[in-house]
Every structure is written in structure tokens, then in C-alpha cells.
Motif scaffolding. Structure first.
Motif, PDB file in Angstrom:
ATOM      1  N   ILE A  85       0.859  -1.191   0.000  1.00 37.89           N
ATOM      2  CA  ILE A  85       0.000   0.000   0.000  1.00 37.89           C
ATOM      3  C   ILE A  85       0.893   1.238   0.000  1.00 37.89           C
ATOM      4  O   ILE A  85       1.716   1.406   0.904  1.00 37.89           O
ATOM      5  N   ARG A  86       0.733   2.080  -1.015  1.00 36.32           N
ATOM      6  CA  ARG A  86       1.515   3.310  -1.065  1.00 36.32           C
ATOM      7  C   ARG A  86       1.093   4.224   0.079  1.00 36.32           C
ATOM      8  O   ARG A  86      -0.077   4.290   0.448  1.00 36.32           O
ATOM      9  N   SER A  87       2.078   4.941   0.624  1.00 36.00           N
ATOM     10  CA  SER A  87       1.770   5.871   1.719  1.00 36.00           C
ATOM     11  C   SER A  87       2.716   7.050   1.668  1.00 36.00           C
ATOM     12  O   SER A  87       3.733   7.018   0.969  1.00 36.00           O
ATOM     13  N   ARG A  88       2.363   8.073   2.396  1.00 38.83           N
ATOM     14  CA  ARG A  88       3.245   9.226   2.548  1.00 38.83           C
ATOM     15  C   ARG A  88       3.089   9.750   3.976  1.00 38.83           C
ATOM     16  O   ARG A  88       2.000   9.723   4.542  1.00 38.83           O
ATOM     17  N   VAL A  89       4.209  10.179   4.538  1.00 39.37           N
ATOM     18  CA  VAL A  89       4.199  10.764   5.876  1.00 39.37           C
ATOM     19  C   VAL A  89       3.924  12.255   5.718  1.00 39.37           C
ATOM     20  O   VAL A  89       4.528  12.922   4.880  1.00 39.37           O
ATOM     21  N   VAL A  90       3.007  12.754   6.505  1.00 41.67           N
ATOM     22  CA  VAL A  90       2.596  14.149   6.442  1.00 41.67           C
ATOM     23  C   VAL A  90       3.111  14.872   7.679  1.00 41.67           C
ATOM     24  O   VAL A  90       3.013  14.354   8.792  1.00 41.67           O
ATOM     25  N   LEU A  91       3.659  16.060   7.480  1.00 39.30           N
ATOM     26  CA  LEU A  91       4.041  16.933   8.589  1.00 39.30           C
ATOM     27  C   LEU A  91       3.101  18.120   8.544  1.00 39.30           C
ATOM     28  O   LEU A  91       2.962  18.789   7.518  1.00 39.30           O
ATOM     29  N   GLY A  92       2.429  18.358   9.648  1.00 42.03           N
ATOM     30  CA  GLY A  92       1.489  19.469   9.713  1.00 42.03           C
ATOM     31  C   GLY A  92       1.361  19.950  11.140  1.00 42.03           C
ATOM     32  O   GLY A  92       2.228  19.709  11.985  1.00 42.03           O
ATOM     33  N   LEU A  93       0.260  20.596  11.397  1.00 36.24           N
ATOM     34  CA  LEU A  93      -0.024  21.122  12.731  1.00 36.24           C
ATOM     35  C   LEU A  93      -1.232  20.411  13.306  1.00 36.24           C
ATOM     36  O   LEU A  93      -2.161  20.055  12.586  1.00 36.24           O
ATOM     37  N   ILE A  94      -1.205  20.225  14.606  1.00 33.73           N
ATOM     38  CA  ILE A  94      -2.361  19.695  15.325  1.00 33.73           C
ATOM     39  C   ILE A  94      -2.622  20.621  16.504  1.00 33.73           C
ATOM     40  O   ILE A  94      -1.691  21.136  17.130  1.00 33.73           O
ATOM     41  N   TYR A  95      -3.895  20.879  16.761  1.00 31.00           N
ATOM     42  CA  TYR A  95      -4.258  21.745  17.875  1.00 31.00           C
ATOM     43  C   TYR A  95      -4.402  20.880  19.124  1.00 31.00           C
ATOM     44  O   TYR A  95      -5.219  19.974  19.178  1.00 31.00           O
ATOM     45  N   SER A  96      -3.554  21.127  20.103  1.00 32.37           N
ATOM     46  CA  SER A  96      -3.546  20.334  21.322  1.00 32.37           C
ATOM     47  C   SER A  96      -3.101  21.192  22.489  1.00 32.37           C
ATOM     48  O   SER A  96      -2.152  21.974  22.356  1.00 32.37           O
ATOM     49  N   ASP A  97      -3.764  21.058  23.615  1.00 32.67           N
ATOM     50  CA  ASP A  97      -3.411  21.824  24.814  1.00 32.67           C
ATOM     51  C   ASP A  97      -3.346  23.318  24.539  1.00 32.67           C
ATOM     52  O   ASP A  97      -2.379  24.003  24.893  1.00 32.67           O
TER      53      ASP A  97
END
Length: 168
Positions: free
Chosen positions: A121-133
Motif C-alpha cells: 500500500i503506497r503511503s506518505r508521511v505528512v508533517l502538519g499542525l495539530i491543535y492540542s493543549d
């Protein structure tokens, strides 16, 4: 991507976030890891061969013919297998993460991406932002190509999510 769209007249535009009804917000909650999978993972930690890792992937997939089902099961495995740790160094390898049994979001994403690759299964790692705390923080997750060439679906093995919402 149809998860977000601009709505309203041109002088009063707003961003609408749309959930994907085809995805389950509950995530891949499949229970505890069966003993056989735990034993295969432990064997891999000790021996560490590629063929053992492929056998582990086949066992986790458990005959699931659906690429999305296989991807969700592999994400569930990573979520259940790796403990979390604070980010203390640069991205370790997927194999290092599995051997140590811990990792931050980078190791979770790297391991899931490697397992998806072994499952075909092809995949890609994503770097982004997550809203936490009450703040936005850098975060890694994975997108898996599980259908048409342009159909990428999100998986966050750190939190066990298989849908990305407005907090991402």
C-alpha cells in the motif's frame, strides 16, 4: 480534497470543514493485540529480519482483502505496540521504533509507512499542525493510497485516528 470548501457570497466567505461520512471517527479500535501478533512482534525485535517483518504484516492484515481495512489494522497495531515518548531526537527508523517499543509521532508515522509499504500500500508521511493543549504543535501522521490513484486517506497511529478533523 473535498473535506474543506469556501461557502457564502464573495463578500462574506467562510471556510466550511466537512466530515467524511465514509470514514469511522472511532478509529481502528479492534481490541487488544492477539498473543500471536505480540509474539511475532517480539520475535522480530530479537531477530529483526525483513522476512519476519513481512510475516508480521501478513498476520496483522489477517486476510483482509480491502486496502483500507489492512491500512486500519496496521495503524491499530502501531498504536497498540508503540508507547509514546517526548520528542528527544530526530526521526528514528521504523525498525528502531519497533525494537524499542516507543516513539513520538515521527516514529509512529515512520513505522506505519514502512508496514504499509510491506503490505503493498503506497503511503506518505505528512508533517502538519495539530491543535492540542490550547496551541498548534508540529505533528506527523500518514496518508495511505487505498483506492483510486488520487484517493489518499489519513491515519494517525499516534492517536489511533483514521479521520483528520479541524484540529489537524
Amino acid at each position: 480534497d473535498d473535506r474543506q470548501r469556501i461557502v457564502g457570497p464573495s463578500d462574506d466567505r467562510a471556510l466550511e470543514i466537512v466530515g467524511s461520512p465514509a470514514l469511522s471517527r472511532a478509529g481502528p479500535r479492534l481490541g487488544e493485540l492477539p498473543d500471536e501478533i505480540t509474539e511475532l512482534a517480539e520475535k522480530w525485535r530479537l531477530v529483526g529480519s525483513s522476512s519476519d517483518l513481512k510475516a508480521l504484516v501478513r498476520r496483522i492484515a489477517d486476510g483482509d482483502k480491502s486496502p483500507w481495512g489492512t491500512a486500519r489494522r496496521l495503524s491499530w497495531f502501531v498504536n497498540r505496540t508503540l508507547g509514546s515518548k517526548r520528542a528527544s531526537h530526530l526521526l528514528g527508523s521504523a525498525e528502531d521504533a519497533l525494537r524499542s517499543g516507543s516513539g513520538d509521532c515521527t516514529e509512529h508515522a515512520a513505522l506505519l509507512s514502512r508496514l504499509l509499504e510491506l503490505a503493498g500500500i503506497r503511503s506518505r508521511v505528512v508533517l502538519g499542525l495539530i491543535y492540542s493543549d490550547s496551541a498548534f504543535r508540529l505533528h506527523h501522521w500518514v496518508e495511505a493510497n487505498v483506492g483510486r490513484a488520487d484517493e489518499w486517506r489519513p491515519l494517525d497511529p499516534m492517536f489511533g485516528d483514521d479521520e483528520i478533523d479541524a484540529t489537524y
